[in-house]
Design a protein around this motif. Structure first.
Motif, mmCIF file in Angstrom:
data_model
loop_
_atom_site.group_PDB
_atom_site.id
_atom_site.type_symbol
_atom_site.label_atom_id
_atom_site.label_comp_id
_atom_site.label_asym_id
_atom_site.label_seq_id
_atom_site.Cartn_x
_atom_site.Cartn_y
_atom_site.Cartn_z
ATOM 1 N N GLU A 1 37.894 28.427 30.761
ATOM 2 C CA GLU A 1 36.805 27.815 31.503
ATOM 3 C C GLU A 1 36.580 28.560 32.821
ATOM 4 O OE1 GLU A 1 37.264 23.200 29.905
ATOM 5 O OE2 GLU A 1 37.483 23.684 32.025
ATOM 6 N N ARG A 2 35.358 28.451 33.321
ATOM 7 C CA ARG A 2 35.052 29.037 34.614
ATOM 8 C C ARG A 2 35.815 28.278 35.694
ATOM 9 N NH1 ARG A 2 28.890 30.567 35.815
ATOM 10 N NH2 ARG A 2 29.316 31.498 33.779
ATOM 11 N N GLU A 3 36.382 29.015 36.621
ATOM 12 C CA GLU A 3 37.175 28.373 37.667
ATOM 13 C C GLU A 3 36.772 28.863 39.049
ATOM 14 O OE1 GLU A 3 41.325 29.355 37.209
ATOM 15 O OE2 GLU A 3 41.007 31.474 37.619
ATOM 16 N N PHE A 4 36.984 27.995 40.012
ATOM 17 C CA PHE A 4 36.672 28.292 41.399
ATOM 18 C C PHE A 4 37.630 29.335 41.953
ATOM 19 C CE2 PHE A 4 35.455 27.701 45.699
ATOM 20 C CZ PHE A 4 36.609 27.632 46.453
ATOM 21 N N VAL A 5 37.075 30.232 42.785
ATOM 22 C CA VAL A 5 37.893 31.253 43.436
ATOM 23 C C VAL A 5 37.866 31.089 44.954
ATOM 24 C CG1 VAL A 5 38.213 33.720 43.823
ATOM 25 C CG2 VAL A 5 37.522 32.892 41.557
ATOM 26 N N ALA A 6 36.658 31.101 45.523
ATOM 27 C CA ALA A 6 36.539 31.032 46.979
ATOM 28 C C ALA A 6 35.134 30.594 47.340
ATOM 29 C CB ALA A 6 36.852 32.380 47.611
ATOM 30 N N ALA A 7 34.981 30.124 48.584
ATOM 31 C CA ALA A 7 33.663 29.714 49.061
ATOM 32 C C ALA A 7 33.600 29.913 50.568
ATOM 33 C CB ALA A 7 33.372 28.264 48.700
ATOM 34 N N ILE A 8 32.367 30.045 51.069
ATOM 35 C CA ILE A 8 32.159 30.206 52.505
ATOM 36 C C ILE A 8 30.834 29.566 52.873
ATOM 37 C CG2 ILE A 8 31.074 32.484 52.201
ATOM 38 C CD1 ILE A 8 32.414 33.287 54.888
ATOM 39 N N THR A 9 30.799 28.883 54.008
ATOM 40 C CA THR A 9 29.551 28.290 54.473
ATOM 41 C C THR A 9 28.751 29.333 55.232
ATOM 42 O OG1 THR A 9 30.587 27.496 56.516
ATOM 43 C CG2 THR A 9 30.575 26.004 54.632
ATOM 44 N N TRP A 10 27.435 29.263 55.101
ATOM 45 C CA TRP A 10 26.589 30.262 55.753
ATOM 46 C C TRP A 10 26.658 30.128 57.269
ATOM 47 C CZ3 TRP A 10 24.973 34.590 54.024
ATOM 48 C CH2 TRP A 10 24.524 34.768 52.705
ATOM 49 N N ARG A 11 26.569 28.911 57.802
ATOM 50 C CA ARG A 11 26.414 28.746 59.241
ATOM 51 C C ARG A 11 27.745 28.875 59.978
ATOM 52 N NH1 ARG A 11 22.403 24.266 61.445
ATOM 53 N NH2 ARG A 11 21.026 25.787 60.482
ATOM 54 N N GLY A 12 28.728 28.108 59.624
ATOM 55 C CA GLY A 12 29.982 28.116 60.373
ATOM 56 C C GLY A 12 31.007 29.106 59.881
ATOM 57 N N GLY A 13 30.796 29.633 58.670
ATOM 58 C CA GLY A 13 31.758 30.579 58.139
ATOM 59 C C GLY A 13 33.064 29.944 57.701
ATOM 60 N N SER A 14 33.062 28.652 57.449
ATOM 61 C CA SER A 14 34.285 28.009 56.947
ATOM 62 C C SER A 14 34.591 28.548 55.551
ATOM 63 C CB SER A 14 34.106 26.492 56.879
ATOM 64 O OG SER A 14 33.879 25.958 58.164
ATOM 65 N N THR A 15 35.870 28.788 55.296
ATOM 66 C CA THR A 15 36.272 29.382 54.022
ATOM 67 C C THR A 15 37.204 28.464 53.254
ATOM 68 O OG1 THR A 15 38.077 30.564 55.108
ATOM 69 C CG2 THR A 15 35.989 31.739 54.849
ATOM 70 N N TYR A 16 37.166 28.603 51.945
ATOM 71 C CA TYR A 16 37.965 27.793 51.030
ATOM 72 C C TYR A 16 38.450 28.710 49.904
ATOM 73 C CZ TYR A 16 35.068 24.343 53.419
ATOM 74 O OH TYR A 16 34.419 23.608 54.375
ATOM 75 N N TYR A 17 39.677 28.475 49.452
ATOM 76 C CA TYR A 17 40.257 29.333 48.426
ATOM 77 C C TYR A 17 41.009 28.517 47.375
ATOM 78 C CZ TYR A 17 39.460 33.085 51.783
ATOM 79 O OH TYR A 17 38.890 33.979 52.655
ATOM 80 N N ALA A 18 41.007 29.046 46.174
ATOM 81 C CA ALA A 18 41.889 28.508 45.149
ATOM 82 C C ALA A 18 43.316 28.925 45.474
ATOM 83 C CB ALA A 18 41.491 29.046 43.776
ATOM 84 N N ASN A 19 44.265 28.101 45.129
ATOM 85 C CA ASN A 19 45.660 28.406 45.435
ATOM 86 C C ASN A 19 46.094 29.724 44.797
ATOM 87 O OD1 ASN A 19 46.080 26.112 46.982
ATOM 88 N ND2 ASN A 19 46.704 24.882 45.224
ATOM 89 N N SER A 20 45.534 30.042 43.654
ATOM 90 C CA SER A 20 45.953 31.241 42.923
ATOM 91 C C SER A 20 45.568 32.537 43.623
ATOM 92 C CB SER A 20 45.361 31.225 41.511
ATOM 93 O OG SER A 20 43.947 31.178 41.575
ATOM 94 N N VAL A 21 44.623 32.481 44.553
ATOM 95 C CA VAL A 21 44.172 33.708 45.215
ATOM 96 C C VAL A 21 44.427 33.681 46.714
ATOM 97 C CG1 VAL A 21 42.386 33.976 43.473
ATOM 98 C CG2 VAL A 21 41.797 32.954 45.689
ATOM 99 N N LYS A 22 44.897 32.563 47.230
ATOM 100 C CA LYS A 22 45.115 32.429 48.669
ATOM 101 C C LYS A 22 46.130 33.463 49.148
ATOM 102 C CE LYS A 22 44.733 28.223 49.822
ATOM 103 N NZ LYS A 22 44.980 26.771 50.014
ATOM 104 N N GLY A 23 45.774 34.165 50.208
ATOM 105 C CA GLY A 23 46.636 35.211 50.744
ATOM 106 C C GLY A 23 46.356 36.585 50.165
ATOM 107 N N ARG A 24 45.608 36.636 49.069
ATOM 108 C CA ARG A 24 45.273 37.930 48.444
ATOM 109 C C ARG A 24 43.781 38.232 48.531
ATOM 110 N NH1 ARG A 24 45.904 38.606 43.103
ATOM 111 N NH2 ARG A 24 45.572 36.397 42.607
ATOM 112 N N PHE A 25 42.958 37.205 48.433
ATOM 113 C CA PHE A 25 41.505 37.371 48.455
ATOM 114 C C PHE A 25 40.953 36.879 49.779
ATOM 115 C CE2 PHE A 25 40.571 37.054 43.590
ATOM 116 C CZ PHE A 25 41.540 38.010 43.351
#
Length: 127
Positions: free
Chosen positions: A44-68
């Motif tokens: 299945e398709r899975e989430f990797v990362a996200a970023i908000t346009w205005r504030g630049g807040s970032t979010y990561y999947a645990n599997s890629v945190k620290g690498r991506f």
């Protein structure tokens, strides 16, 4: 609507790096955030990362945190995904997507939060 075009995929050895780009055209200023998802064959398709346009807040999947690392260039309407220390299990088609509205806690990881999708770019990591 917004049009999204991914680029930067390819074949890399384990431990290597790639930088994906997602160029957005259209009315990008109305979108809340951008996300990256991936889909491996038979999975299945899975989430990797996200970023908000205005504030630049970032979010990561645990599997890629620290690498991506996800980043954006608002002036160029482009979002990037810097992928380091790649592993064979990172092999997948990577898609960027645009989210029109803010999300509830954890909502950034749900595909339903995103309204427009790119065609994807293939990343293959060899062992």
């Amino acid at each position: 609507q917004v049009q999204l075009v991914e680029s930067g995929g390819g074949l890399v050895q384990a431990g290597g790096s790639l930088r994906l780009s997602c160029a957005a055209s259209g009315r990008t200023t109305i979108w809340y955030a951008m996300g990256w998802f991936r889909q491996a064959p038979g999975k299945e398709r899975e989430f990797v990362a996200a970023i908000t346009w205005r504030g630049g807040s970032t979010y990561y999947a645990n599997s890629v945190k620290g690498r991506f690392t996800v980043s954006r260039d608002s002036a160029k309407n482009t979002v990037f995904l810097q992928m380091n220390s790649l592993k064979p299990e990172d092999t997948a088609a990577y898609f960027c997507a645009a989210a029109p509205d803010s999300w509830s806690i954890g909502g950034y990881s749900y595909q339903s939060a995103y309204a427009s999708w790119g065609q994807g770019t293939q990343v293959t990591v060899s062992s």
